[in-house]
Design a protein around this motif. Structure first.
Motif, PDB file in Angstrom:
ATOM      1  N   ARG A  44     -32.470  11.565 -20.138  1.00  0.00           N
ATOM      2  CA  ARG A  44     -32.833  11.723 -18.749  1.00  0.00           C
ATOM      3  C   ARG A  44     -34.199  12.229 -18.473  1.00  0.00           C
ATOM      4  N   ASP A  45     -34.690  11.669 -17.352  1.00  0.00           N
ATOM      5  CA  ASP A  45     -36.186  12.344 -16.878  1.00  0.00           C
ATOM      6  C   ASP A  45     -35.850  12.644 -15.409  1.00  0.00           C
ATOM      7  N   VAL A  46     -36.694  13.598 -14.931  1.00  0.00           N
ATOM      8  CA  VAL A  46     -36.968  13.696 -13.359  1.00  0.00           C
ATOM      9  C   VAL A  46     -38.418  14.245 -13.143  1.00  0.00           C
ATOM     10  N   VAL A  47     -38.520  13.786 -11.595  1.00  0.00           N
ATOM     11  CA  VAL A  47     -39.811  13.763 -11.001  1.00  0.00           C
ATOM     12  C   VAL A  47     -39.400  14.892  -9.935  1.00  0.00           C
ATOM     13  N   PHE A  48     -40.149  15.869  -9.660  1.00  0.00           N
ATOM     14  CA  PHE A  48     -39.682  16.620  -8.308  1.00  0.00           C
ATOM     15  C   PHE A  48     -41.093  17.490  -7.794  1.00  0.00           C
ATOM     16  N   TRP A  49     -40.965  17.911  -6.787  1.00  0.00           N
ATOM     17  CA  TRP A  49     -42.114  18.820  -6.336  1.00  0.00           C
ATOM     18  C   TRP A  49     -41.403  20.179  -6.378  1.00  0.00           C
ATOM     19  N   SER A  50     -42.425  21.099  -6.865  1.00  0.00           N
ATOM     20  CA  SER A  50     -41.854  22.562  -6.627  1.00  0.00           C
ATOM     21  C   SER A  50     -42.902  23.494  -6.090  1.00  0.00           C
ATOM     22  N   HIS A  51     -42.171  24.134  -5.250  1.00  0.00           N
ATOM     23  CA  HIS A  51     -42.875  25.287  -4.139  1.00  0.00           C
ATOM     24  C   HIS A  51     -42.393  26.645  -4.369  1.00  0.00           C
ATOM     25  N   THR A  52     -43.486  27.418  -4.392  1.00  0.00           N
ATOM     26  CA  THR A  52     -42.912  29.097  -4.452  1.00  0.00           C
ATOM     27  C   THR A  52     -43.641  29.486  -3.050  1.00  0.00           C
ATOM     28  N   ARG A  53     -42.793  30.515  -2.813  1.00  0.00           N
ATOM     29  CA  ARG A  53     -43.361  31.225  -1.526  1.00  0.00           C
ATOM     30  C   ARG A  53     -42.626  32.619  -1.370  1.00  0.00           C
ATOM     31  N   ARG A  54     -43.431  33.347  -0.768  1.00  0.00           N
ATOM     32  CA  ARG A  54     -43.096  34.842  -0.407  1.00  0.00           C
ATOM     33  C   ARG A  54     -42.185  35.049   0.957  1.00  0.00           C
ATOM     34  N   LEU A  55     -41.078  35.391   1.065  1.00  0.00           N
ATOM     35  CA  LEU A  55     -40.511  35.359   2.127  1.00  0.00           C
ATOM     36  C   LEU A  55     -40.620  36.841   2.897  1.00  0.00           C
ATOM     37  N   PRO A  56     -40.479  36.999   4.290  1.00  0.00           N
ATOM     38  CA  PRO A  56     -40.625  38.371   4.843  1.00  0.00           C
ATOM     39  C   PRO A  56     -38.928  38.708   4.653  1.00  0.00           C
ATOM     40  N   ASN A  57     -38.675  39.993   4.321  1.00  0.00           N
ATOM     41  CA  ASN A  57     -37.689  40.846   3.947  1.00  0.00           C
ATOM     42  C   ASN A  57     -36.783  41.177   5.324  1.00  0.00           C
ATOM     43  N   ASP A  58     -36.053  40.180   6.045  1.00  0.00           N
ATOM     44  CA  ASP A  58     -35.520  40.633   7.253  1.00  0.00           C
ATOM     45  C   ASP A  58     -34.689  41.985   7.352  1.00  0.00           C
ATOM     46  N   GLN A  59     -33.917  42.003   6.244  1.00  0.00           N
ATOM     47  CA  GLN A  59     -33.067  43.383   6.148  1.00  0.00           C
ATOM     48  C   GLN A  59     -33.954  44.446   6.148  1.00  0.00           C
ATOM     49  N   ASP A  60     -34.795  44.806   5.139  1.00  0.00           N
ATOM     50  CA  ASP A  60     -35.570  46.022   5.003  1.00  0.00           C
ATOM     51  C   ASP A  60     -37.089  45.893   5.308  1.00  0.00           C
TER      52      ASP A  60
END
Ligand SMILES: CCCCCc1ccc(-c2ccc(S(=O)(=O)CCO)cc2)cc1[C@H]1C[C@H]1c1ccccn1
Length: 240
Positions: A118-134
């Motif tokens: 098998r092979d795969v082509v993908f986009w990869s995105h990393t992100r910091r998200l606000p911490n709604d609870q705390d």
């Protein structure tokens, strides 16, 4: 960069995958069955088929002491570490650097008998998200990988069967500051990791083979990857 052609899709998929990953296994409807457990790691799957092919969604939750969500996402997202922890990887190349937080990969994975490679082509995105609870707690970090097309690597043009996947790694850090006012050390931090994936194997592969492969490979992957991050970070300053 939010000017890139993929940006609308990336933003939509990241938001939808993060909200799905945030749901507990109890909440997102029944159907989740526990199929592997090892210490703090629990792996659930739903048995689903698409056009007669197994596409079992997977949701793993793990709690690891001594590392932060930012560190987990850093070692998962950045290509230079991948060969160290991704055991089924045969070849990986970054096709496009969209921005510092978004890459496009082509990967070939080792053939798993009796299925074809098998092979795969993908986009990869990393992100910091606000911490709604705390509000004043550490931020939440995520990496989302989603199959995409790329002109240089059309599907099923070579020897490999093209798979399609959506993966979400969601990490929430907890800091329990020491009572005596000492500085926070790695003993005082814990990371709750949720790993969700749906892999469409592309061409046909026997359901029994696929389910056996997932049952073997996913627990191994998450244990090996988190142990790798602990080992890489143990003597480094904490990255929040
Ligand atoms: C007949 C087998 C068909 C499917 C083979 C295959 C291909 C890719 C993948 C895969 C590709 C990417 C990701 S990731 O999370 O984005 C990280 C970056 O590498 C994750 C898993 C999985 C598997 C299935 C082995 C199974 C398996 C399960 C966890 C780890 C490795 N292999």
């Amino acid at each position: 960069a939010n000017s890139h052609r993929l940006w609308p899709e990336i933003d939509r998929v990241v938001k939808q995958e993060v909200s799905m990953a945030s749901l507990g296994v109890g909440e997102c409807g029944s159907g989740w069955q526990l199929f592997a457990e090892d210490g703090e790691m629990r792996m659930f799957r739903r048995e689903e088929e698409m056009d007669g092919m197994v596409v079992d969604p997977l949701k793993a939750v793990h709690v690891v002491k001594g590392i932060t969500g930012h560190e987990v996402c850093h070692y998962f997202f950045n290509p230079q570490y991948r060969y160290d922890w991704e055991t089924t990887l045969e070849h990986m190349i970054v096709l496009e650097t969209v921005s510092e937080d978004t890459l496009i990969f082509h990967q070939t994975h080792k053939r798993i008998w009796p299925a074809s490679q098998r092979d795969v082509v993908f986009w990869s995105h990393t992100r910091r998200l606000p911490n709604d609870q705390d509000r004043d707690g550490p931020d939440i970090w995520t990496v989302v990988n989603n199959s995409t097309e790329h002109p240089d690597h059309p599907a099923n043009a070579g020897k490999c069967v093209r798979i399609f996947l959506t993966v979400c790694l969601l990490c929430q850090t907890r800091v329990d500051p020491p009572k005596d006012g000492a500085p926070v050390s790695r003993d005082d931090i814990t990371c709750k990791i949720t790993y969700c994936s749906v892999v469409n194997p592309g061409g046909w592969a026997p359901a029994s083979v696929l389910r056996a492969v997932y049952k073997r490979e996913y627990p191994k992957f998450l244990k090996r990857f988190t142990a790798y991050v602990k080992n890489q970070t143990k003597d480094k300053p904490i990255m929040y």
